[in-house]
Design a protein around this motif. Structure first.
Motif, PDB file in Angstrom:
ATOM      1  N   ILE A  33      45.237 -16.410  28.411  1.00 31.76           N
ATOM      2  CA  ILE A  33      46.688 -16.278  28.266  1.00 31.76           C
ATOM      3  C   ILE A  33      47.332 -17.233  29.266  1.00 31.76           C
ATOM      4  O   ILE A  33      47.250 -17.018  30.478  1.00 31.76           O
ATOM      5  CB  ILE A  33      47.164 -14.837  28.513  1.00 31.76           C
ATOM      6  N   ILE A  34      47.945 -18.284  28.775  1.00 30.64           N
ATOM      7  CA  ILE A  34      48.689 -19.238  29.614  1.00 30.64           C
ATOM      8  C   ILE A  34      50.013 -19.482  28.913  1.00 30.64           C
ATOM      9  O   ILE A  34      50.065 -20.153  27.871  1.00 30.64           O
ATOM     10  CB  ILE A  34      47.912 -20.556  29.813  1.00 30.64           C
ATOM     11  N   THR A  35      51.084 -18.909  29.444  1.00 23.12           N
ATOM     12  CA  THR A  35      52.392 -18.989  28.797  1.00 23.12           C
ATOM     13  C   THR A  35      53.390 -19.721  29.679  1.00 23.12           C
ATOM     14  O   THR A  35      53.351 -19.610  30.910  1.00 23.12           O
ATOM     15  CB  THR A  35      52.929 -17.579  28.485  1.00 23.12           C
ATOM     16  N   GLY A  36      54.270 -20.477  29.021  1.00 23.87           N
ATOM     17  CA  GLY A  36      55.356 -21.155  29.731  1.00 23.87           C
ATOM     18  C   GLY A  36      54.909 -22.253  30.671  1.00 23.87           C
ATOM     19  O   GLY A  36      55.621 -22.577  31.620  1.00 23.87           O
ATOM     20  N   SER A  37      53.764 -22.855  30.419  1.00 25.57           N
ATOM     21  CA  SER A  37      53.263 -23.887  31.318  1.00 25.57           C
ATOM     22  C   SER A  37      53.934 -25.229  31.038  1.00 25.57           C
ATOM     23  O   SER A  37      54.144 -25.602  29.878  1.00 25.57           O
ATOM     24  CB  SER A  37      51.740 -24.020  31.176  1.00 25.57           C
ATOM     25  N   LYS A  38      54.195 -25.956  32.122  1.00 30.74           N
ATOM     26  CA  LYS A  38      54.797 -27.277  32.004  1.00 30.74           C
ATOM     27  C   LYS A  38      53.772 -28.397  32.124  1.00 30.74           C
ATOM     28  O   LYS A  38      54.129 -29.579  31.956  1.00 30.74           O
ATOM     29  CB  LYS A  38      55.860 -27.458  33.097  1.00 30.74           C
ATOM     30  N   ILE A  39      52.511 -28.054  32.390  1.00 31.43           N
ATOM     31  CA  ILE A  39      51.504 -29.089  32.614  1.00 31.43           C
ATOM     32  C   ILE A  39      50.281 -28.940  31.710  1.00 31.43           C
ATOM     33  O   ILE A  39      49.468 -29.866  31.618  1.00 31.43           O
ATOM     34  CB  ILE A  39      51.056 -29.106  34.093  1.00 31.43           C
ATOM     35  N   ILE A  40      50.120 -27.815  31.025  1.00 26.28           N
ATOM     36  CA  ILE A  40      48.993 -27.643  30.112  1.00 26.28           C
ATOM     37  C   ILE A  40      49.195 -28.556  28.904  1.00 26.28           C
ATOM     38  O   ILE A  40      50.249 -28.517  28.249  1.00 26.28           O
ATOM     39  CB  ILE A  40      48.868 -26.180  29.661  1.00 26.28           C
ATOM     40  N   ASP A  41      48.183 -29.349  28.576  1.00 28.56           N
ATOM     41  CA  ASP A  41      48.318 -30.321  27.492  1.00 28.56           C
ATOM     42  C   ASP A  41      47.066 -30.316  26.624  1.00 28.56           C
ATOM     43  O   ASP A  41      46.204 -29.431  26.721  1.00 28.56           O
ATOM     44  CB  ASP A  41      48.592 -31.711  28.056  1.00 28.56           C
ATOM     45  N   ASP A  42      46.952 -31.335  25.764  1.00 30.78           N
ATOM     46  CA  ASP A  42      45.817 -31.432  24.848  1.00 30.78           C
ATOM     47  C   ASP A  42      44.503 -31.633  25.574  1.00 30.78           C
ATOM     48  O   ASP A  42      43.450 -31.215  25.082  1.00 30.78           O
ATOM     49  CB  ASP A  42      46.041 -32.577  23.858  1.00 30.78           C
ATOM     50  N   GLU A  43      44.513 -32.293  26.731  1.00 36.89           N
ATOM     51  CA  GLU A  43      43.291 -32.484  27.494  1.00 36.89           C
ATOM     52  C   GLU A  43      42.713 -31.145  27.948  1.00 36.89           C
ATOM     53  O   GLU A  43      41.491 -30.934  27.905  1.00 36.89           O
ATOM     54  CB  GLU A  43      43.574 -33.378  28.710  1.00 36.89           C
ATOM     55  N   PHE A  44      43.566 -30.239  28.375  1.00 36.14           N
ATOM     56  CA  PHE A  44      43.096 -28.911  28.755  1.00 36.14           C
ATOM     57  C   PHE A  44      42.555 -28.158  27.537  1.00 36.14           C
ATOM     58  O   PHE A  44      41.553 -27.439  27.636  1.00 36.14           O
ATOM     59  CB  PHE A  44      44.248 -28.130  29.395  1.00 36.14           C
ATOM     60  N   CYS A  45      43.202 -28.322  26.390  1.00 32.59           N
ATOM     61  CA  CYS A  45      42.692 -27.694  25.159  1.00 32.59           C
ATOM     62  C   CYS A  45      41.315 -28.233  24.805  1.00 32.59           C
ATOM     63  O   CYS A  45      40.454 -27.485  24.325  1.00 32.59           O
ATOM     64  CB  CYS A  45      43.670 -27.934  24.004  1.00 32.59           C
ATOM     65  N   TYR A  46      41.100 -29.521  25.067  1.00 28.15           N
ATOM     66  CA  TYR A  46      39.786 -30.102  24.804  1.00 28.15           C
ATOM     67  C   TYR A  46      38.735 -29.485  25.734  1.00 28.15           C
ATOM     68  O   TYR A  46      37.592 -29.228  25.307  1.00 28.15           O
ATOM     69  CB  TYR A  46      39.856 -31.612  24.981  1.00 28.15           C
ATOM     70  N   GLN A  47      39.085 -29.251  26.996  1.00 30.64           N
ATOM     71  CA  GLN A  47      38.165 -28.583  27.925  1.00 30.64           C
ATOM     72  C   GLN A  47      37.836 -27.167  27.449  1.00 30.64           C
ATOM     73  O   GLN A  47      36.694 -26.709  27.552  1.00 30.64           O
ATOM     74  CB  GLN A  47      38.785 -28.538  29.329  1.00 30.64           C
ATOM     75  N   ILE A  48      38.831 -26.476  26.907  1.00 23.68           N
ATOM     76  CA  ILE A  48      38.583 -25.134  26.358  1.00 23.68           C
ATOM     77  C   ILE A  48      37.593 -25.203  25.213  1.00 23.68           C
ATOM     78  O   ILE A  48      36.665 -24.392  25.110  1.00 23.68           O
ATOM     79  CB  ILE A  48      39.909 -24.492  25.896  1.00 23.68           C
ATOM     80  N   SER A  49      37.758 -26.177  24.338  1.00 21.65           N
ATOM     81  CA  SER A  49      36.867 -26.288  23.188  1.00 21.65           C
ATOM     82  C   SER A  49      35.439 -26.621  23.595  1.00 21.65           C
ATOM     83  O   SER A  49      34.480 -26.262  22.900  1.00 21.65           O
ATOM     84  CB  SER A  49      37.398 -27.352  22.224  1.00 21.65           C
ATOM     85  N   LEU A  50      35.261 -27.317  24.727  1.00 19.93           N
ATOM     86  CA  LEU A  50      33.922 -27.689  25.177  1.00 19.93           C
ATOM     87  C   LEU A  50      33.150 -26.494  25.729  1.00 19.93           C
ATOM     88  O   LEU A  50      31.955 -26.340  25.456  1.00 19.93           O
ATOM     89  CB  LEU A  50      34.003 -28.783  26.245  1.00 19.93           C
ATOM     90  N   TYR A  51      33.819 -25.654  26.515  1.00 15.02           N
ATOM     91  CA  TYR A  51      33.117 -24.611  27.278  1.00 15.02           C
ATOM     92  C   TYR A  51      33.353 -23.199  26.738  1.00 15.02           C
ATOM     93  O   TYR A  51      32.489 -22.341  26.913  1.00 15.02           O
ATOM     94  CB  TYR A  51      33.547 -24.673  28.749  1.00 15.02           C
ATOM     95  N   CYS A  52      34.493 -22.949  26.127  1.00 12.53           N
ATOM     96  CA  CYS A  52      34.848 -21.584  25.725  1.00 12.53           C
ATOM     97  C   CYS A  52      34.755 -21.462  24.202  1.00 12.53           C
ATOM     98  O   CYS A  52      35.711 -21.787  23.489  1.00 12.53           O
ATOM     99  CB  CYS A  52      36.260 -21.232  26.210  1.00 12.53           C
ATOM    100  N   LYS A  53      33.613 -20.973  23.746  1.00 14.09           N
ATOM    101  CA  LYS A  53      33.378 -20.873  22.312  1.00 14.09           C
ATOM    102  C   LYS A  53      33.205 -19.438  21.842  1.00 14.09           C
ATOM    103  O   LYS A  53      32.763 -19.216  20.710  1.00 14.09           O
ATOM    104  CB  LYS A  53      32.141 -21.699  21.940  1.00 14.09           C
ATOM    105  N   ASN A  54      33.569 -18.489  22.702  1.00  8.94           N
ATOM    106  CA  ASN A  54      33.488 -17.067  22.333  1.00  8.94           C
ATOM    107  C   ASN A  54      34.845 -16.384  22.455  1.00  8.94           C
ATOM    108  O   ASN A  54      34.909 -15.175  22.682  1.00  8.94           O
ATOM    109  CB  ASN A  54      32.469 -16.348  23.217  1.00  8.94           C
TER     110      ASN A  54
END
Length: 484
Positions: free
Chosen positions: A280-301
């Protein structure tokens, strides 16, 4: 006792015997022999008189003669010690004699509050009941924006006033019940600290900074929850200091609710890849597509994904997440600004790969009627759908999906369509709501349709016109039946 003496050469054996007799006649040894011999003879006579056996005389004749006979004297090598008059002294029984012994204190009984397994279960139950963990309140129906809006929803003045006065926020107790467990005993204190260290959460920036500066007695090692709630001004540098010495191999929930300046480093996602199920990350001003890519690499559950208000995220970042996660049940990517960055391209893969979704939030996105049709056909478990401010939805798409077909979204209980001013015809929505309520029964999972004040006003007008048409039709049928 041996007697040592030297015999002179001019002595004869008889002279020697006489001299020895005179010297030893009155010695104690000789007296002892006489006393012993007399006692033995007297005892023998008594036994002979009392005996009734016929062979007592022969037994007596076999006894040795211990009398002092000068004619039959035999030298002794050692004297015979007289028997001592021993007396047997019996101790008194222990029950009749008291001993002044120091009594040992009774052994203390082991309390259940000193058994680690039981104490752990008690503290774990208290931790489950703990309401201090910050979280957003789950709202069934949103608070009305005005009194007129509330009156349109409830149709009653008293209920409308009560809805406006009620607060949707959950009040938390001022004291943490886990703190009381620290004060019971040493075992409770130790186990409570271990359990408290599994949940790292802060709702106050000042307390968080004090914890960073001080050497706190509670150290967080492998927490299962990392929760920071409404820390609007906390800098990312302080956040990195907080988590610098913490391992996240057992992290299950990562929540940064309304912390616009914070971004977790990739090492947190990498360490928690095995157990992390909730982000849960809401209202962030710095979370971007690069962070989403990191999520896809490591968090698959992942099962719970909430990225509301992260307006730098686009279809590209969401595409990587939805292509690598197939167990999602809760997804909310709604936003107010930069709506055009999320379209059908990413939502298509979300619906295709996660058919067990029960909550889907797409408010403020640029989805079209095509994706809405895919949702209605592919998500049979969906219970809540948020389509607020989706400007590309049309009347034809809404009327085609929300009809009286029971196979369309059979589990749906809440539908949000606020601020979709382009939708003018609400007739099918009225029929769909009546159909769902009749299907579920009165009081059982009542279907809720969330509309803004302007759309709800249209809804009531069209509902009234539809009821009027229905009443006229019923009246015509009754007239036809009576006249014919």
């Amino acid at each position: 006792m041996a007697f040592n003496f030297t015999v002179p050469t001019n002595y004869t054996y008889s002279n020697l015997r006489e001299s020895l007799t005179q010297e030893d006649e009155e010695t104690p040894f000789r007296k002892a022999r006489r006393t012993n011999s007399s006692n033995s003879l007297s005892d023998t006579r008594k036994l002979r008189n009392e005996s009734t056996c016929s062979n007592s005389a022969s037994d007596l004749e076999s006894l040795p003669d211990l009398t002092d006979d000068d004619d039959n004297w035999t030298p002794e090598s050692s004297p015979i010690k007289p028997p001592s008059n021993h007396r047997f002294i019996f101790l008194e029984s222990p029950s009749t004699k008291s001993f002044n012994l120091k009594q040992q204190p009774p052994a203390t009984k082991l309390s259940i509050f000193h058994i680690p397994e039981i104490v752990y279960k008690i503290v774990s139950f208290v931790d489950i009941q703990n309401t201090q963990l910050p979280s957003e309140a789950t709202v069934i129906r949103r608070k009305p924006t005005s009194y007129k809006h509330a009156l349109l929803i409830y149709g009653d003045k008293d209920k409308a006033k009560a809805a406006l006065e009620s607060s949707t926020s959950i009040k938390q107790s001022s004291k943490d019940p886990m703190l009381n467990c620290l004060l019971i005993n040493k075992l409770f204190n130790k186990i409570t600290r271990e359990i408290m260290s599994t949940k790292l959460y802060f709702t106050n920036e000042i307390q968080l900074l004090k914890y960073i500066e001080s050497n706190s007695s509670i150290t967080f090692q492998n927490p299962t929850n990392l929760n920071l709630h409404k820390l609007f001004h906390l800098k990312n540098s302080n956040f990195l200091k907080l988590i610098s010495n913490i391992q996240f191999h057992k992290l299950q929930s990562l929540e940064l609710f309304m912390c616009p300046k914070l971004q977790p480093p990739s090492i947190v996602l990498q360490q928690s890849s095995q157990f992390l199920q909730k982000i849960i990350i809401t209202g962030s001003k710095i979370i971007d597509d690069e962070f989403c890519y990191q999520i896809s690499l490591y968090c698959k559950n992942l099962k719970h994904l909430d990225l509301r208000g992260c307006e730098l995220i686009t279809d590209s970042g969401l595409y990587f997440i939805f292509q690598n996660n197939f167990q999602l049940t809760y997804v909310n990517i709604g936003r107010k600004n930069k709506n055009h960055l999320i379209t059908d391209q990413s939502i298509h893969y979300l619906v295709k790969n996660n058919t067990n979704l029960d909550t889907l939030g797409l408010a403020g996105t640029y989805i079209s009627d095509n994706v809405l049709w895919e949702i209605s056909q592919s998500l049979p478990q969906l219970k809540r759908l948020s389509l607020n401010n989706c400007r590309n939805l049309t009347n034809s798409g809404i009327n085609r999906i929300f009809n009286n077909n029971s196979k369309i979204l059979p589990q749906l209980n809440v539908l949000e369509l606020c601020y979709n001013y382009q939708i003018m015809d609400l007739t099918q929505l009225i029929k769909f709501k009546n159909f769902k309520n009749n299907l579920n029964g009165i009081g059982n999972n009542t279907f809720i349709l969330e509309l803004c004040e302007q759309l709800l006003s249209k809804y009531r007008d069209q509902e009234f016109q539809l009821d009027k048409i229905t009443s006229i039709s019923i009246l015509d049928d009754i007239s036809y039946y009576i006249n014919n």
